[in-house]
Design an enzyme around this catalytic site. Structure first.
Site, PDB file in Angstrom:
ATOM      1  CE  LYS A 176      -4.120  -2.197   1.415  1.00 47.08           C
ATOM      2  NZ  LYS A 176      -3.691  -3.405   1.720  1.00 47.08           N
TER       3      LYS A 176
HETATM    4  C1  LIG Z   1      -4.401  -4.537   1.043  1.00 47.10           C
HETATM    5  C2  LIG Z   1      -3.388  -5.856   0.846  1.00 47.10           C
HETATM    6  C3  LIG Z   1      -3.983  -6.792  -0.045  1.00 47.10           C
HETATM    7  C4  LIG Z   1      -4.951  -6.786  -1.007  1.00 47.10           C
HETATM    8  O1  LIG Z   1      -5.015  -5.841  -1.830  1.00 47.10           O
HETATM    9  P1  LIG Z   1      -6.369  -5.184  -2.543  1.00 47.10           P
HETATM   10  O2  LIG Z   1      -5.833  -4.013  -3.438  1.00 47.10           O
HETATM   11  O3  LIG Z   1      -7.276  -4.763  -1.528  1.00 47.10           O
HETATM   12  O4  LIG Z   1      -6.832  -6.370  -3.530  1.00 47.10           O
HETATM   13  C5  LIG Z   1      -3.028  -7.883   0.008  1.00 47.10           C
HETATM   14  N1  LIG Z   1      -1.790  -8.137   0.938  1.00 47.10           N
HETATM   15  C6  LIG Z   1      -1.617  -7.174   1.489  1.00 47.10           C
HETATM   16  C7  LIG Z   1      -0.360  -7.504   2.396  1.00 47.10           C
HETATM   17  C8  LIG Z   1      -2.267  -5.930   1.747  1.00 47.10           C
HETATM   18  O5  LIG Z   1      -1.880  -4.951   2.456  1.00 47.10           O
END
Ligand SMILES: *Cc1c(COP(=O)(O)O)cnc(C)c1O
Length: 472
Positions: free
Chosen positions: A114
């Site tokens: 993120k």
């Molecule tokens: C947020 C997240 C996901 C999922 O990603 P999306 O964009 O919601 O599909 C997968 N793995 C980790 C470690 C995350 O923080």
């Protein structure tokens, strides 16, 4: 470039107008009016670029209301080796002769993917708010990843405050340390005495009070924000360039998925003309998306049906970005999208595509698969034993599904969405050893913590916000 809503609102919007917004007024999600196309010559030119320069090239196709020099400066200060650990920013490594490659998206400040988008969002927010002479108070609820990524992106930014609610005592010690050790004055951690849903409900209640929301200049940074999605498009190109030598080669990606934000960026990259064969959606036990891609039925789960798993950032009951893909799948038919995501979901908690609609999925390259706790443990173990590579629980879900979907002569790039250090408990269970931790995070649990404990009481949270914004 104009943006439109998946539910048909006819008002065209520019990038900076939707930057600070969530949903479109009609409840839809914003998408560009068309996907810019990249040809062979462009791909060739982009191959040699640094990550920041590549990001600038891609972003400028979608952003025409920020002067080029300013946009270039914003991406240059976002994607640095200092923040993301390497010059490559998203280095790719090969897993032996398995046909799999791992693209590391998790070397930013909070060790999860993120950061890739949120770090840019922090700079974009500061820039746009400064230009307008405005301020924004970001309110959110988190069980870990999103909240810390938002805080690390917004810390110290002029014109932005963050009020982040989390369930008191329910995050891992590492996650608590990550968030609560921030001493920046513009970051407010509120530990709510309750579970994540209590925190989430408070955020909803506060946001539904439109007068308060306006007076306090409340905003969000949730995963439906188009700027976040756009920032993520870049690393699909960067991964492709690292794994291939010519534009004639195709690759596939496997993406550990929750809210469909990450893989939706892959969909955008593919629509732009990046040679992607398959986009494989990997889910955990919360298999809303796997079910959809297998059957054409999208069924939102109830709270009690949502499992708490060892890949918690993929524990979703519905996938908030999914409407963007379905809109494209339906040939951008806004009234059909509105029917499915409005009426059908409200009345029946889901929908089923017609046979004709379902058949179109193959043309968009999507496949899917599912992984469980036992799969996760086995995959973490086998990846460690065979390739001397430690993967986190989310990436393990990806590796498990990718292994089932890999094809000869098509490199399969698995997106690494977090580092194992964040999920030490499951790593210990799988390997009987501690995951390593980047040097800058050694001893983080011992740092002084800054947070406020509060009962799950909407009025108390509102009073806290008003007191700290100083707005009437
Ligand atoms: C947020 C997240 C996901 C999922 O990603 P999306 O964009 O919601 O599909 C997968 N793995 C980790 C470690 C995350 O923080």
């Amino acid at each position: 470039m104009n943006y439109l809503s998946t539910r048909g609102d006819p008002t065209p919007k520019r990038f900076c107008e939707i930057l600070l917004e969530g949903l479109a007024p009609d409840g839809g999600l914003y998408l560009p009016a068309a996907y810019p196309q990249v040809d062979d010559a462009t791909l060739t030119r982009w191959r040699g670029l640094s990550y920041a320069d590549l990001a600038f090239e891609i972003l400028s196709l979608y952003i025409d209301d920020i002067p080029a020099a300013d946009l270039k400066a914003l991406v240059a200060k976002t994607y640095t080796a200092d923040v993301f650990g390497t010059e490559a920013i998203v280095p790719v490594r090969r897993l032996g002769d398995s046909g799999l490659w791992i693209e590391a998206l998790s070397n930013g400040p909070t060790l999860a993917f993120k950061d890739m988008a949120m770090q840019l969002l922090g700079h974009l927010f500061e820039y746009e708010l400064g230009r307008r002479g405005e301020s924004l108070n970001i309110l959110g609820a988190t069980s870990g990843d999103t909240g810390s990524a938002a805080e690390y992106a917004m810390r110290g930014k002029v014109g932005v405050r963050v009020f982040m609610l989390s369930p008191h005592g329910r995050m891992s010690p590492f996650q608590q340390a990550q968030m609560f050790s921030l001493q920046d004055e513009n970051i407010h951690n509120i530990a709510v005495e309750g579970v994540f849903d209590d925190a989430q409900d408070i955020v909803k209640a506060v946001s539904n009070d439109l007068a308060f929301k306006r007076a306090q200049k409340i905003g969000t940074v949730n995963s439906i924000n188009w700027a976040r999605l756009l920032a993520q498009v870049v690393y699909y190109f960067a991964g492709y360039f690292q794994v291939t030598r010519s534009n004639a080669e195709v690759v596939s990606f496997t993406v550990p998925s929750g809210n469909f934000g990450n893989v939706c960026a892959g969909h955008v990259a593919r629509m732009m003309g990046l040679p992607i064969k398959h986009l494989v959606v990997a889910t955990n036990e919360n298999d809303v998306l796997d079910e959809f891609f297998r059957t054409g039925t999208y069924r939102v789960r109830k709270g009690a049906e949502t499992h708490e798993t060892s890949s918690p950032s993929m524990d979703i009951s519905k996938a908030s970005n999914f409407e963007r893909f379905v809109f494209d799948l339906l040939g951008r038919d806004a009234s059909r999208t509105r029917e499915l995501f409005g009426a059908h979901i409200e009345r029946q908690g889901g929908f089923t595509l017609s046979a004709d609609e379902f058949q179109r999925i193959a043309g968009f390259g999507f496949q899917s698969g599912k992984s469980t706790h036992a799969d996760r443990l086995a995959t973490i173990r086998s990846t460690w034993e065979r390739h001397a590579t430690m993967v986190d629980t989310h990436t393990a879900d990806g590796v498990k599904v990718a292994t089932e979907r890999v094809e000869p002569n098509v490199p399969m790039i698995v997106l690494e969405t977090a580092l194992p250090a964040k999920f030490a408990e499951t790593i210990r269970e799988a390997l009987g050893r501690e995951p390593g931790r980047p040097a800058k995070l050694e001893g983080i649990e011992q740092l002084p913590k800054r947070f406020t404990v509060m009962p799950p009481d909407v009025a108390r949270v509102k009073a806290y916000i008003a007191e700290h914004t100083g707005l009437a």
